[in-house]
Design a protein around this motif. Structure first.
Motif, PDB file in Angstrom:
ATOM      1  N   THR A   1      22.566  -8.242  -0.779  1.00 52.53           N
ATOM      2  CA  THR A   1      22.038  -6.792  -1.076  1.00 52.53           C
ATOM      3  C   THR A   1      21.528  -6.245   0.424  1.00 52.53           C
ATOM      4  OG1 THR A   1      21.401  -5.946  -2.308  1.00 52.53           O
ATOM      5  CG2 THR A   1      23.133  -6.264  -2.854  1.00 52.53           C
ATOM      6  N   PRO A   2      21.302  -5.560   0.800  1.00 52.20           N
ATOM      7  CA  PRO A   2      20.955  -4.985   2.156  1.00 52.20           C
ATOM      8  C   PRO A   2      19.412  -4.370   1.369  1.00 52.20           C
ATOM      9  CG  PRO A   2      23.028  -3.630   1.786  1.00 52.20           C
ATOM     10  CD  PRO A   2      22.867  -4.268   0.926  1.00 52.20           C
ATOM     11  N   ALA A   3      18.983  -4.047  -0.122  1.00 46.24           N
ATOM     12  CA  ALA A   3      17.812  -3.802  -0.271  1.00 46.24           C
ATOM     13  C   ALA A   3      17.034  -5.508  -0.252  1.00 46.24           C
ATOM     14  CB  ALA A   3      18.235  -3.460  -1.751  1.00 46.24           C
ATOM     15  N   LEU A   4      18.170  -6.436  -1.007  1.00 41.53           N
ATOM     16  CA  LEU A   4      17.113  -8.472  -1.208  1.00 41.53           C
ATOM     17  C   LEU A   4      16.989  -7.725   0.479  1.00 41.53           C
ATOM     18  CD1 LEU A   4      16.405 -10.175  -3.531  1.00 41.53           C
ATOM     19  CD2 LEU A   4      18.318 -10.734  -2.810  1.00 41.53           C
ATOM     20  N   ARG A   5      17.522  -8.324   1.190  1.00 41.22           N
ATOM     21  CA  ARG A   5      17.588  -8.498   2.358  1.00 41.22           C
ATOM     22  C   ARG A   5      16.347  -8.236   3.126  1.00 41.22           C
ATOM     23  NH1 ARG A   5      21.560  -6.157   5.976  1.00 41.22           N
ATOM     24  NH2 ARG A   5      19.907  -4.188   5.259  1.00 41.22           N
ATOM     25  N   ASP A   6      15.879  -6.823   3.235  1.00 47.56           N
ATOM     26  CA  ASP A   6      14.984  -5.814   3.123  1.00 47.56           C
ATOM     27  C   ASP A   6      14.032  -6.610   2.849  1.00 47.56           C
ATOM     28  OD1 ASP A   6      16.459  -4.710   5.328  1.00 47.56           O
ATOM     29  OD2 ASP A   6      16.768  -2.924   3.785  1.00 47.56           O
ATOM     30  N   SER A   7      13.952  -6.759   1.587  1.00 49.11           N
ATOM     31  CA  SER A   7      12.911  -7.235   0.325  1.00 49.11           C
ATOM     32  C   SER A   7      12.314  -8.450   1.161  1.00 49.11           C
ATOM     33  CB  SER A   7      13.208  -7.096  -1.001  1.00 49.11           C
ATOM     34  OG  SER A   7      13.387  -6.237  -0.895  1.00 49.11           O
ATOM     35  N   VAL A   8      13.495  -9.731   1.045  1.00 46.81           N
ATOM     36  CA  VAL A   8      13.164 -10.854   1.715  1.00 46.81           C
ATOM     37  C   VAL A   8      12.093 -10.817   3.358  1.00 46.81           C
ATOM     38  CG1 VAL A   8      13.498 -13.206   2.459  1.00 46.81           C
ATOM     39  CG2 VAL A   8      14.545 -12.086  -0.032  1.00 46.81           C
ATOM     40  N   LEU A   9      12.696  -9.936   4.071  1.00 43.77           N
ATOM     41  CA  LEU A   9      12.553 -10.101   5.661  1.00 43.77           C
ATOM     42  C   LEU A   9      10.742  -8.806   5.163  1.00 43.77           C
ATOM     43  CD1 LEU A   9      12.583  -9.534   8.457  1.00 43.77           C
ATOM     44  CD2 LEU A   9      13.646  -8.051   8.396  1.00 43.77           C
TER      45      LEU A   9
ATOM     46  N   LEU B   1       8.606  -9.088   2.534  1.00 44.38           N
ATOM     47  CA  LEU B   1       7.418 -10.253   2.049  1.00 44.38           C
ATOM     48  C   LEU B   1       7.687 -10.675   3.475  1.00 44.38           C
ATOM     49  CD1 LEU B   1       6.914 -12.244  -0.400  1.00 44.38           C
ATOM     50  CD2 LEU B   1       9.307 -12.950  -1.178  1.00 44.38           C
ATOM     51  N   TRP B   2       9.124 -11.916   3.535  1.00 39.13           N
ATOM     52  CA  TRP B   2       7.741 -12.986   4.691  1.00 39.13           C
ATOM     53  C   TRP B   2       7.045 -12.176   6.048  1.00 39.13           C
ATOM     54  CZ3 TRP B   2      12.785 -16.077   6.708  1.00 39.13           C
ATOM     55  CH2 TRP B   2      12.224 -17.115   7.485  1.00 39.13           C
ATOM     56  N   THR B   3       7.608 -11.113   6.070  1.00 36.81           N
ATOM     57  CA  THR B   3       6.227 -10.766   7.274  1.00 36.81           C
ATOM     58  C   THR B   3       5.081 -10.128   6.285  1.00 36.81           C
ATOM     59  OG1 THR B   3       7.899  -9.266   8.123  1.00 36.81           O
ATOM     60  CG2 THR B   3       6.439  -8.371   8.743  1.00 36.81           C
ATOM     61  N   ASP B   4       5.222  -9.849   5.589  1.00 41.35           N
ATOM     62  CA  ASP B   4       3.339  -9.442   4.907  1.00 41.35           C
ATOM     63  C   ASP B   4       2.593 -11.046   4.005  1.00 41.35           C
ATOM     64  OD1 ASP B   4       4.038  -6.896   4.461  1.00 41.35           O
ATOM     65  OD2 ASP B   4       4.532  -6.664   2.164  1.00 41.35           O
ATOM     66  N   VAL B   5       3.568 -11.890   4.389  1.00 42.61           N
ATOM     67  CA  VAL B   5       3.298 -13.214   3.684  1.00 42.61           C
ATOM     68  C   VAL B   5       2.564 -13.662   5.181  1.00 42.61           C
ATOM     69  CG1 VAL B   5       3.426 -15.614   2.817  1.00 42.61           C
ATOM     70  CG2 VAL B   5       4.006 -13.565   1.831  1.00 42.61           C
ATOM     71  N   SER B   6       3.313 -13.664   6.329  1.00 43.65           N
ATOM     72  CA  SER B   6       2.974 -14.327   7.559  1.00 43.65           C
ATOM     73  C   SER B   6       1.328 -13.215   7.241  1.00 43.65           C
ATOM     74  CB  SER B   6       3.313 -13.501   8.130  1.00 43.65           C
ATOM     75  OG  SER B   6       4.993 -14.732   8.382  1.00 43.65           O
ATOM     76  N   ASN B   7       1.799 -11.871   7.787  1.00 39.84           N
ATOM     77  CA  ASN B   7       0.143 -11.664   8.109  1.00 39.84           C
ATOM     78  C   ASN B   7      -0.906 -11.588   7.801  1.00 39.84           C
ATOM     79  OD1 ASN B   7       1.500 -10.071  10.648  1.00 39.84           O
ATOM     80  ND2 ASN B   7       2.799  -8.956   9.633  1.00 39.84           N
ATOM     81  N   ALA B   8      -0.908 -11.882   6.197  1.00 39.68           N
ATOM     82  CA  ALA B   8      -1.961 -12.441   5.381  1.00 39.68           C
ATOM     83  C   ALA B   8      -1.589 -13.714   5.585  1.00 39.68           C
ATOM     84  CB  ALA B   8      -1.674 -11.872   4.101  1.00 39.68           C
ATOM     85  N   ASP B   9      -1.758 -14.691   7.130  1.00 38.55           N
ATOM     86  CA  ASP B   9      -2.320 -16.089   7.358  1.00 38.55           C
ATOM     87  C   ASP B   9      -1.635 -17.265   6.543  1.00 38.55           C
ATOM     88  OD1 ASP B   9      -3.093 -17.973   9.206  1.00 38.55           O
ATOM     89  OD2 ASP B   9      -4.981 -17.754   8.276  1.00 38.55           O
ATOM     90  N   GLY B  10      -0.546 -16.051   5.724  1.00 41.72           N
ATOM     91  CA  GLY B  10       0.217 -17.306   5.497  1.00 41.72           C
ATOM     92  C   GLY B  10       1.808 -18.723   5.750  1.00 41.72           C
ATOM     93  N   ALA B  11       1.129 -19.679   5.323  1.00 36.68           N
ATOM     94  CA  ALA B  11       1.478 -20.618   6.582  1.00 36.68           C
ATOM     95  C   ALA B  11       3.250 -20.898   6.242  1.00 36.68           C
ATOM     96  CB  ALA B  11       0.918 -22.083   6.493  1.00 36.68           C
ATOM     97  N   VAL B  12       4.189 -19.256   6.952  1.00 34.47           N
ATOM     98  CA  VAL B  12       5.327 -19.542   6.945  1.00 34.47           C
ATOM     99  C   VAL B  12       6.280 -19.556   8.284  1.00 34.47           C
ATOM    100  CG1 VAL B  12       5.214 -19.082   3.937  1.00 34.47           C
ATOM    101  CG2 VAL B  12       4.873 -17.535   5.828  1.00 34.47           C
ATOM    102  N   GLY B  13       5.663 -20.112   9.057  1.00 28.39           N
ATOM    103  CA  GLY B  13       6.198 -20.450  10.010  1.00 28.39           C
ATOM    104  C   GLY B  13       5.775 -19.329  11.158  1.00 28.39           C
ATOM    105  N   PHE B  14       4.885 -18.324  10.726  1.00 27.17           N
ATOM    106  CA  PHE B  14       4.356 -17.555  12.412  1.00 27.17           C
ATOM    107  C   PHE B  14       2.418 -17.927  12.109  1.00 27.17           C
ATOM    108  CE2 PHE B  14       8.872 -16.367  10.276  1.00 27.17           C
ATOM    109  CZ  PHE B  14       9.423 -15.579  12.250  1.00 27.17           C
TER     110      PHE B  14
END
Length: 174
Positions: free
Chosen positions: A12-20, A22-35
Motif C-alpha cells: 500500500t502507499p502507507a507501507l511503501r512510505d514506511s519502508v522508505l 525505515l531504510w532512510t532512518d537506518v541509513s542515517n543512523a550509519d546502518g550498513a544497508v547500501g548507503f
C-alpha cells in the motif's frame, strides 16, 4: 513485546512510505544497508523501487515486522537466485531494524522469521547474505547461526580512504 511479522504484505502507499522511511532512518543512523549518511528519501527511493520490481516479477519477497502500535519496526528482502545451478539458496538483503528499537532482540526475531520463510520456499536449503565489515555485523550474524564463508578485502568504499571488507555469510537451513 515481540514483533508481528508479515511475509509478502500488500504494498500500500502507507507501507511503501514506511519502508522508505525505515531504510532512510537506518541509513542515517550509519546502518550498513547500501548507503552512507546523510541520505535522503529521494536517494533511497530508486533502490526500493528496484526491490518492488523484483517482487512484481516473483523473484523477491518482503518480510516486515510491526510493533504493538502498528509501526514498521523491521524489514528484510528474500531474493531467489535466477541461475539454475543456485536455486537451492536465497539471498537476504537490506536487513533493517529501526534505530530507536535496536537492542530489544528484534534483529534476531527478524532473522529467525526470515529463515522460517526461506524454509517454506520450495527447494531452498540455505540463506546467504553479505555484510559490510567494520560494524561487527559478522559477529551478530554468527550469533544467529550464520557462518562466515568468504571475505573480499576492501570491496566496499564507504568514503575515500575508508574501504571495508565485504563479508559473505551463510545459514544452512537443514
Amino acid at each position: 513485546m515481540p514483533l508481528t511479522f508479515t511475509l509478502d504484505p500488500a504494498i500500500t502507499p502507507a507501507l511503501r512510505d514506511s519502508v522508505l522511511d525505515l531504510w532512510t532512518d537506518v541509513s542515517n543512523a550509519d546502518g550498513a544497508v547500501g548507503f552512507v549518511p546523510p541520505v535522503s528519501r529521494a536517494e533511497v527511493r530508486p533502490e526500493l523501487v528496484r526491490h518492488f520490481v523484483q517482487m512484481a516479477e516473483g523473484r523477491t519477497r518482503l518480510l516486515v515486522g510491526h510493533d504493538e502500535d502498528g509501526r514498521l519496526a523491521a524489514a528484510a528482502f528474500l531474493t531467489r537466485n535466477t541461475h539454475r545451478l543456485m536455486t537451492h539458496w536465497v539471498w537476504l538483503y537490506t536487513v533493517m531494524v529501526h534505530p530507536d528499537l535496536q537492542g530489544r532482540g528484534y534483529g534476531r526475531e527478524l532473522l529467525a522469521t526470515a529463515a522460517d520463510a526461506a524454509r517454506g520456499m520450495d527447494g531452498v536449503e540455505a540463506v546467504r547474505l553479505t555484510c559490510r565489515g567494520g560494524h561487527g555485523l559478522e559477529r551478530f550474524y554468527a550469533s544467529c547461526g550464520y557462518k562466515e564463508v568468504g571475505r573480499v578485502p576492501d570491496a566496499i568504499r564507504v568514503a575515500p580512504g575508508d574501504d571495508r571488507d565485504e563479508v559473505v555469510m551463510l545459514l544452512p537451513l537443514g
